[in-house]
Design a protein around this motif. Sequence first.
Motif, short mmCIF file in Angstrom:
data_model
loop_
_atom_site.label_atom_id
_atom_site.label_comp_id
_atom_site.label_asym_id
_atom_site.label_seq_id
_atom_site.Cartn_x
_atom_site.Cartn_y
_atom_site.Cartn_z
N TYR B 91 7.39 -4.56 38.18
CA TYR B 91 6.66 -3.79 39.19
C TYR B 91 6.06 -2.53 38.58
N ILE B 92 6.79 -1.92 37.65
CA ILE B 92 6.31 -0.65 37.13
C ILE B 92 5.02 -0.86 36.35
N MET B 93 4.94 -1.94 35.59
CA MET B 93 3.69 -2.23 34.88
C MET B 93 2.58 -2.54 35.86
N ALA B 94 2.90 -3.37 36.87
CA ALA B 94 1.89 -3.72 37.86
C ALA B 94 1.38 -2.47 38.57
N ALA B 95 2.30 -1.56 38.90
CA ALA B 95 1.90 -0.35 39.62
C ALA B 95 0.99 0.52 38.76
N CYS B 96 1.34 0.67 37.48
CA CYS B 96 0.49 1.47 36.59
C CYS B 96 -0.90 0.86 36.50
N VAL B 97 -0.97 -0.45 36.31
CA VAL B 97 -2.28 -1.10 36.17
C VAL B 97 -3.06 -0.97 37.47
N GLU B 98 -2.38 -1.16 38.60
CA GLU B 98 -3.08 -1.06 39.87
C GLU B 98 -3.66 0.33 40.07
N GLU B 99 -2.93 1.34 39.61
CA GLU B 99 -3.44 2.69 39.79
C GLU B 99 -4.70 2.91 38.96
N LEU B 100 -4.74 2.33 37.77
CA LEU B 100 -5.89 2.57 36.90
C LEU B 100 -7.01 1.55 37.10
N THR B 101 -6.83 0.59 37.99
CA THR B 101 -7.93 -0.34 38.27
C THR B 101 -8.36 -0.27 39.72
N GLU B 102 -7.57 0.37 40.54
CA GLU B 102 -7.82 0.44 41.97
C GLU B 102 -7.88 -0.95 42.61
N ILE B 103 -7.01 -1.82 42.20
CA ILE B 103 -6.86 -3.11 42.89
C ILE B 103 -6.15 -2.85 44.21
N GLU B 104 -6.68 -3.46 45.28
CA GLU B 104 -6.00 -3.37 46.58
C GLU B 104 -4.98 -4.49 46.68
N VAL B 105 -3.74 -4.14 46.87
CA VAL B 105 -2.72 -5.19 46.97
C VAL B 105 -2.58 -5.59 48.43
N PRO B 106 -2.64 -6.88 48.75
CA PRO B 106 -2.50 -7.30 50.15
C PRO B 106 -1.12 -6.93 50.69
N ARG B 107 -1.10 -6.77 52.00
CA ARG B 107 0.13 -6.30 52.63
C ARG B 107 1.26 -7.32 52.44
N ARG B 108 0.93 -8.59 52.55
CA ARG B 108 1.96 -9.61 52.39
C ARG B 108 2.56 -9.55 50.98
N ALA B 109 1.69 -9.33 50.01
CA ALA B 109 2.18 -9.26 48.63
C ALA B 109 3.20 -8.14 48.48
N GLU B 110 2.89 -6.98 49.09
CA GLU B 110 3.81 -5.86 48.99
C GLU B 110 5.15 -6.20 49.64
N TRP B 111 5.08 -6.90 50.74
CA TRP B 111 6.33 -7.27 51.42
C TRP B 111 7.14 -8.23 50.55
N ILE B 112 6.44 -9.19 49.95
CA ILE B 112 7.17 -10.13 49.10
C ILE B 112 7.80 -9.38 47.92
N ARG B 113 7.07 -8.40 47.41
CA ARG B 113 7.63 -7.61 46.32
C ARG B 113 8.91 -6.92 46.74
N VAL B 114 8.87 -6.36 47.94
CA VAL B 114 10.08 -5.67 48.41
C VAL B 114 11.23 -6.66 48.52
N VAL B 115 10.93 -7.85 49.06
CA VAL B 115 11.98 -8.86 49.17
C VAL B 115 12.55 -9.17 47.79
N ALA B 116 11.64 -9.41 46.83
CA ALA B 116 12.09 -9.78 45.49
C ALA B 116 12.92 -8.65 44.88
N MET B 117 12.44 -7.41 45.07
CA MET B 117 13.14 -6.30 44.43
C MET B 117 14.50 -6.06 45.07
N GLU B 118 14.55 -6.19 46.39
CA GLU B 118 15.85 -5.94 47.04
C GLU B 118 16.85 -7.04 46.70
N LEU B 119 16.36 -8.28 46.60
CA LEU B 119 17.27 -9.35 46.17
C LEU B 119 17.79 -9.04 44.77
N ASN B 120 16.88 -8.57 43.93
CA ASN B 120 17.27 -8.25 42.57
C ASN B 120 18.27 -7.10 42.54
#
Lengths: 171, 382, 199
Positions: B91-120
């Motif tokens: 996530y940390i790499m993805a977040a850095c890249v997203e900040e420097l590219t201004e990619i819009e992450v879909p809301r569902r993707a963010e939710w899935i990320r939270v699920v994955a991270m909390e499971l982890n």
Amino acid sequence: MGLIDGLNTKDDNILITSLEAALNWGRGNSVWPFTMGLACCAIEMICAGASRYDIARFGSEVFRPSPRQSDLMIVAGTVTYKMAMRVKKLYEQMPDPKYVMAMGSCAISGGIHADSYSVLRGIDKIIPVDVYVPGCPPRPDALLDGLMLVQKKMKQEKLRKNSDRFILAGK
Amino acid sequence: MSSIEKNSVLERRIDSLLTDEITINFGPQHPSTHGVLRLEAKASGEVITAITPHLGYLHRGVEKNLESKEFLQGIPLLDRCDYLSSMFNSYIMAACVEELTEIEVPRRAEWIRVVAMELNRIASHLLWWGTFCLDLGASSPLLYAFRDREDVIDLLELISGARLLYNYIRPGGVRGDVTPEFMKKLEGFTNRFPPYIDEYEELVTGNAIFIERVTNVGVISKERAVNWALSGPMLRGSGVNWDLRINEPYSAYPEFTFDAAVEEGCDVMARYRVRMMEMRQSNRMLKQAVEGLPEGSHTAKVPTSVRCKKGMTYRRIESPRGELGGFMITDQDKAKKPWRFHLRAPSFANLAAIEEMSKGYMVADMIAILGSIDIVLGDVDR
Amino acid sequence: MSLSEETANRIRELVPEAESWDAESAELTLKGDFSTGIFAALRDDPITDLKYLRNLTAFERMDEQGVTLVYHIASLTHNHTVTVFVPLSEDALVVQSLTPVFSAANWQEREVYDMFGVRFEGHPDHRRILLEDTFDFYPLRKNFILDPAVNLRNIKEREDEMLKKILAASEEKAKPAAASSEKSASSSKSDDSKKGEAE
Ligand code: SF4
């Protein structure tokens, strides 16, 4: 005649082969691994030892923290140059006969970190390896498979001293 | 215990037990160091007077390697740093890249990320719980912990295909969408899990021997914890209410309701309680995700070779061990590779305080203290 | 997490000798010969309250020769973060150590020294932290080239050289009988508390 004389003959005889079979059976079914957990692969090694995969089914649940009490060294993880010396030393502290399993691509060849300036590209550069278990990390199933290969190898050991890795040293 | 009280205890213990000073060497291959850490402890009798940690036995040069890899290729490398919580590192790499590219992450993707991270996070804390109890001499908790950890791992394997190092979170979203089958299993797990935690608490938390061994051990005051820049359960166990998921919200966390786990004890017990509480909170979040996972796409449209604009960013998230930061610089527009990527490793910063925490305690206490830091050597050495 | 105007002004007051102060992005640039008093003042002032050195690292500048140190310092009560840059030129890679102000700087400075060769004056324990003392390079400098193609070509030589060092060191250590192995010392000492993954 006697056990020792029997061992000193050039050919196999019934004494040697049955003793061999008994020893190898015992050795192969109670392998005591040495926990050389170095990196990510160590977690999968613990998984293999814990509830679901239960390495005890293969007689190897006695993970020893000391090299002097173990006969199989599972090198699980990346070996750096700084660690290499210690790995070699710990290997030398193990009693004979000893076996080494290289678990994970890092221990086999450096794996994903092979370009790095501080990673040893494979432990077979410093110690002899019996079984390679590839994967990054290998699943616990793969580790169990590797263990069975080690057991197979153990069961082929010869007692006589002219075999390449003899079990009763000396006499 | 205030620091003054602690000092007097320290003096008293040293006075009464003054003997020859000996040097004890733990590791680098030692089961209680959770990897290849080497601690050189000076002890007067059984009382620790100084500790010198020696690091670097797992230094794999990840930061240098990242400079010659494209962003996407870098994610597997980062995964292998903190291998118990690799979702966070991705996530940390993805977040850095997203900040420097201004990619819009879909809301569902963010939710899935939270699920994955909390499971982890649950998987990581469970492993911590098992090995921590093992360090204290209890061996059956490990089997309980792994029974349930395998449950979580199954879920993670279902979405990512891997058991330990997932490479699942990507710039723009996640690699694959979750299936209805996964959601069903997740729901089953969230219902199963709270009784499990109760079981752990019954098994260990109330145990008299356990309480004796962990209360008032490894005390670090609030001020010192901040001065040492401790983070995560270490900081919250010292009574500082600082959880990056709440204080510096990222991803979809603002949409979830949960509490930061804070304890005032400043000792090993407090950190233990914080982690147990965090597992419950994670489960609470997973429950909310089961109910309210939004529809949509699981990833934004991202080219296979991501190009970043020139810039610099420092993103930080709350990993199971604390503040995980990514400091990234790119040297040109349309950069394919980072010019410099620094991973601010929580274990590294937390481990630095070990000497201060274990001075004046017994050698066996040091093992408990080290266990309570929850280090991952891949994260310390990188 | 942008700064309030009050904090921004306060930082300008507290650090008059700053090279630049950008309140918008909360970036402060200091000269290489700054005194640690600046950081102590920022830490103790109730308005700035920058007590939490969350990250300390460095990077090599792209345009000219030299290394820039980066400090991320935060306030947990006011929830703001200030980034401090300290550009150093190639011939003077030395700054004051922040360890007396922030204990957290201790290891992070050692790491920067290990990776970039920046020296920290007044550091209580100025040694390499991750690499062995025998390593004679600073790996994160750009003049240390990590080119897989080059590396693979020279892999044999480099490996041989490294292994020779390792083996020589291990033999040397094995010689004196008193220097019992690290492992045996630890296992005998600590059998009671850590049964390992044994049972
Ligand atoms: S092979 Fe992969 S999982 Fe195993 S230690 Fe190396 S990087 Fe980690």
